[in-house]
Design an enzyme around this catalytic site. Structure first.
Site, PDB file in Angstrom:
ATOM      1  N   LEU A   1       0.840  -1.213   0.000  1.00  8.12           N
ATOM      2  CA  LEU A   1       0.000   0.000   0.000  1.00  8.12           C
ATOM      3  C   LEU A   1       0.867   1.252   0.000  1.00  8.12           C
ATOM      4  CD1 LEU A   1      -0.040   1.550   2.992  1.00  8.12           C
ATOM      5  CD2 LEU A   1      -1.469  -0.358   3.601  1.00  8.12           C
TER       6      LEU A   1
ATOM      7  N   CYS B   1       9.495   4.166   3.839  1.00  9.63           N
ATOM      8  CA  CYS B   1       9.762   2.908   3.129  1.00  9.63           C
ATOM      9  C   CYS B   1      10.993   2.962   2.229  1.00  9.63           C
ATOM     10  CB  CYS B   1       8.535   2.502   2.329  1.00  9.63           C
ATOM     11  SG  CYS B   1       7.204   1.971   3.409  1.00  9.63           S
TER      12      CYS B   1
HETATM   13  N1  LIG Z   1       4.090   3.054   5.799  1.00  7.48           N
HETATM   14  C1  LIG Z   1       3.975   2.465   4.608  1.00  7.48           C
HETATM   15  O1  LIG Z   1       3.523   3.058   3.615  1.00  7.48           O
HETATM   16  C2  LIG Z   1       4.387   1.025   4.452  1.00  7.48           C
HETATM   17  C3  LIG Z   1       4.019   0.341   3.281  1.00  7.48           C
HETATM   18  C4  LIG Z   1       4.397  -0.997   3.149  1.00  7.48           C
HETATM   19  C5  LIG Z   1       5.139  -1.602   4.153  1.00  7.48           C
HETATM   20  N2  LIG Z   1       5.498  -0.906   5.254  1.00  7.48           N
HETATM   21  C6  LIG Z   1       6.235  -1.602   6.317  1.00  7.48           C
HETATM   22  O2  LIG Z   1       5.309  -1.921   7.353  1.00  7.48           O
HETATM   23  C7  LIG Z   1       5.963  -1.836   8.630  1.00  7.48           C
HETATM   24  C8  LIG Z   1       5.202  -0.858   9.523  1.00  7.48           C
HETATM   25  O3  LIG Z   1       5.255   0.434   8.924  1.00  7.48           O
HETATM   26  P1  LIG Z   1       4.347   1.634   9.478  1.00  7.48           P
HETATM   27  O4  LIG Z   1       4.563   2.777   8.583  1.00  7.48           O
HETATM   28  O5  LIG Z   1       2.974   1.132   9.727  1.00  7.48           O
HETATM   29  O6  LIG Z   1       5.074   1.890  10.891  1.00  7.48           O
HETATM   30  P2  LIG Z   1       4.520   2.708  12.136  1.00  7.48           P
HETATM   31  O7  LIG Z   1       5.697   3.149  12.899  1.00  7.48           O
HETATM   32  O8  LIG Z   1       3.529   3.721  11.656  1.00  7.48           O
HETATM   33  O9  LIG Z   1       3.700   1.630  12.972  1.00  7.48           O
HETATM   34  C9  LIG Z   1       4.251   0.624  13.759  1.00  7.48           C
HETATM   35  C10 LIG Z   1       3.416   0.518  15.037  1.00  7.48           C
HETATM   36  O10 LIG Z   1       3.772  -0.666  15.734  1.00  7.48           O
HETATM   37  C11 LIG Z   1       3.713  -0.375  17.126  1.00  7.48           C
HETATM   38  N3  LIG Z   1       4.443  -1.413  17.857  1.00  7.48           N
HETATM   39  C12 LIG Z   1       5.782  -1.610  17.936  1.00  7.48           C
HETATM   40  N4  LIG Z   1       6.048  -2.699  18.686  1.00  7.48           N
HETATM   41  C13 LIG Z   1       4.851  -3.225  19.094  1.00  7.48           C
HETATM   42  C14 LIG Z   1       4.455  -4.328  19.882  1.00  7.48           C
HETATM   43  N5  LIG Z   1       5.352  -5.154  20.435  1.00  7.48           N
HETATM   44  N6  LIG Z   1       3.136  -4.535  20.094  1.00  7.48           N
HETATM   45  C15 LIG Z   1       2.221  -3.722  19.554  1.00  7.48           C
HETATM   46  N7  LIG Z   1       2.530  -2.644  18.799  1.00  7.48           N
HETATM   47  C16 LIG Z   1       3.828  -2.398  18.563  1.00  7.48           C
HETATM   48  C17 LIG Z   1       4.308   1.026  17.213  1.00  7.48           C
HETATM   49  O11 LIG Z   1       3.995   1.671  18.412  1.00  7.48           O
HETATM   50  C18 LIG Z   1       3.653   1.685  15.995  1.00  7.48           C
HETATM   51  O12 LIG Z   1       2.407   2.270  16.330  1.00  7.48           O
HETATM   52  C19 LIG Z   1       7.401  -1.425   8.334  1.00  7.48           C
HETATM   53  O13 LIG Z   1       8.182  -2.590   8.244  1.00  7.48           O
HETATM   54  C20 LIG Z   1       7.305  -0.762   6.979  1.00  7.48           C
HETATM   55  O14 LIG Z   1       8.507  -0.824   6.262  1.00  7.48           O
HETATM   56  C21 LIG Z   1       5.113   0.392   5.440  1.00  7.48           C
END
Ligand SMILES: NC(=O)c1ccc[n+]([C@@H]2O[C@H](COP(=O)([O-])OP(=O)(O)OC[C@H]3O[C@@H](n4cnc5c(N)ncnc54)[C@H](O)[C@@H]3O)[C@@H](O)[C@H]2O)c1
Length: 459
Positions: free
Chosen positions: A152, A276
């Protein structure tokens, strides 16, 4: 199906909301106490179009609950891990959050669990996860590990999740493949109430691609690294256009008409930012290094990207001559439009460099100002673009929000000290801007009236 999503960030919250929307019983865990309290109180901790409504109605229908990680592990048969994998100092992905969750699953869970990596992880993370779930298991856990990379784009996350081009699942057992297909069947068949469109676009090209775990992990990193390569490539073409007096918009248009190339990600500008591409390129370089492969192509992609900010500052310096004491309006702070995400946003880096040069920075962004204030307390935040432009020696377009394209340029011209627009995204309506008396400077030697149409600008 009873599904848990661990991590309520941009990916986790979108995943949780959309899986509830298509009919699953979803529990979403978050370990940041403030964020969890907000979610439980019905307050959104982030901005993503359509998501607030989806979450509110799923909660009301009893299909979505928020709580602790422990509860999530207890409740879900399928557990999507959606926590952050930020870069370490050496470029490796920090997998400590994932490792921590694996330990808790191993210690708490009994019976069967499908543990799904949705976070972007280095190749062979699945193998490590499987091993550590086994090593730490104390409660009779029986599990499969799968990789289901997320593609996404922030700003259109809900739409991308519900109407994807592809769903990739990496599995090492038929049981895991069957469960993942069951989870996504409403999306594969497009049989859900769509919260975005009244008439959904036809998606008969959607592919449900099943691979082994290792290949799925590589698909995600390779895809993001390829997109980053395309951006750095067109940025170098833009520099060449500037040097030889060509128009990069026309060059990109001509290239993009070739179906083998395509028009997406051929917009020159400030380079790639966000949570990302920068970290995924770094991590992919490290993965290649550790595997003994010389992927120096990607080092160059990264280097070109890092130079974009300094290149843009050079343009500002060239136009204003002396920066100290100047007043500059920045339009946009988010790393792209339709999100409030400022992580690795070019605008943040540009503001820091301008501040260091003694510039007074006034900024406006429709959604990202609250998050920007944490990183950039020393600039003036304004209520709208016109307020930001008051008395400015230059207006910089740093995020291509639609509202900036539609501004009243005549009104803006009466407010500024000098009518100068420096368009870091080549996104503004050039004729309209210049008709209202602005000098216009874009990226890559653009000349009126050729522009990239908005539809060709990647979001
Ligand atoms: N943001 C994007 O557009 C996108 C798209 C594709 C993939 N990704 C990948 O997805 C993953 C997440 O990205 P994001 O942008 O959502 O990150 P983010 O930082 O917005 O969200 C991660 C969340 O996980 C929580 N968290 C951490 N440890 C935890 C635990 N033990 N229990 C419960 N919650 C916990 C954090 O507090 C945070 O709210 C990354 O690996 C990223 O590379 C992101």
């Amino acid at each position: 199906m009873k599904i848990s999503v661990i991590g309520a960030g941009y990916v986790g919250l979108t995943t949780a909301g959309c899986l509830a929307q298509i009919g699953h019983d979803v529990f979403c865990s978050e370990n940041d106490k403030d964020k969890l309290a907000k979610l439980q109180a019905g307050v959104m901790p982030l901005f993503e179009p359509h998501l607030e409504g989806i979450i509110a109605s799923a909660k009301e229908a009893g299909r979505l609950t928020f709580g602790s990680t422990d509860e999530g592990i207890d409740r879900g048969k399928a557990i999507f891990i959606c926590v952050g994998t930020p870069p370490l100092g050496n470029g490796d992905a920090d997998l400590s959050a994932i490792e921590g969750i694996a330990r808790v699953i191993a210690k708490r869970a009994s019976g069967y669990r499908l543990v799904i990596e949705k976070s972007t992880v280095p190749v062979q993370t699945g193998a490590q996860l499987r091993k550590h779930l086994g090593v730490h298991s104390t409660n009779g856990l029986d599990c499969d590990v799968a990789c289901n990379p997320e593609f996404l784009r922030e700003g259109s996350g809900v739409e991308d999740f519900l109407h994807p081009d592809r769903i990739v699942v990496g599995v090492d057992s038929p049981r895991a493949a069957t469960l993942l297909q069951e989870i996504y069947q409403p999306i594969i068949d497009q049989t859900f109430a769509c919260p975005v469109h009244s008439d959904c676009p036809s998606r008969n090209t959607l592919r449900f691609l099943v691979t082994d775990t290792t290949s799925s992990e590589l698909i995600k990193h390779a895809s993001n690294s390829f997109l980053a390569t395309k951006i750095s490539f067109i940025n170098m073409v833009a520099d060449l256009c500037e040097a030889v007096g060509a128009d990069v918009a026309k060059v990109a248009e001509g290239m993009g008409l070739d179906p083998r190339i395509g028009p997406a990600f051929l917009s020159p500008g400030l380079g790639f930012g966000g949570f990302c591409l920068p970290k995924d390129v770094q991590a992919f370089i490290r993965i290649a290094e550790k595997s003994g492969c010389d992927f120096s192509l990607l080092k160059e992609v990264e280097r070109i990207n890092q130079r974009r900010i300094e290149h843009f500052i050079e343009i500002v310096r060239r136009e204003l001559w002396v920066l100290r004491g100047r007043k500059i309006a920045m339009l946009g702070l988010a790393f792209k439009p339709n999100t409030d995400d400022v992580r690795f946003a070019p605008a943040i880096a540009i503001a820091k460099l301008l501040l260091a040069e003694g510039v007074e920075v006034r900024a406006y962004d429709p959604e990202a100002m609250e998050k920007a204030k944490v990183l950039l307390p020393a600039i003036t935040y304004c209520d709208n673009a016109y307020e930001a432009a008051e008395g400015a020696d230059a207006v910089l377009l740093l995020t291509e929000w639609e509202e900036f394209r539609k501004m009243d340029w005549g009104r803006l011209a009466t407010l500024v000290e000098r009518p100068l627009i420096i368009d870091g995204r080549n996104a503004l309506p050039l004729e309209n801007v210049t008709r209202n008396g602005f000098e216009y400077v874009g990226i890559g030697g653009l000349s009126a009236p050729s522009r990239l149409e908005p539809a060709m600008i990647p979001v």
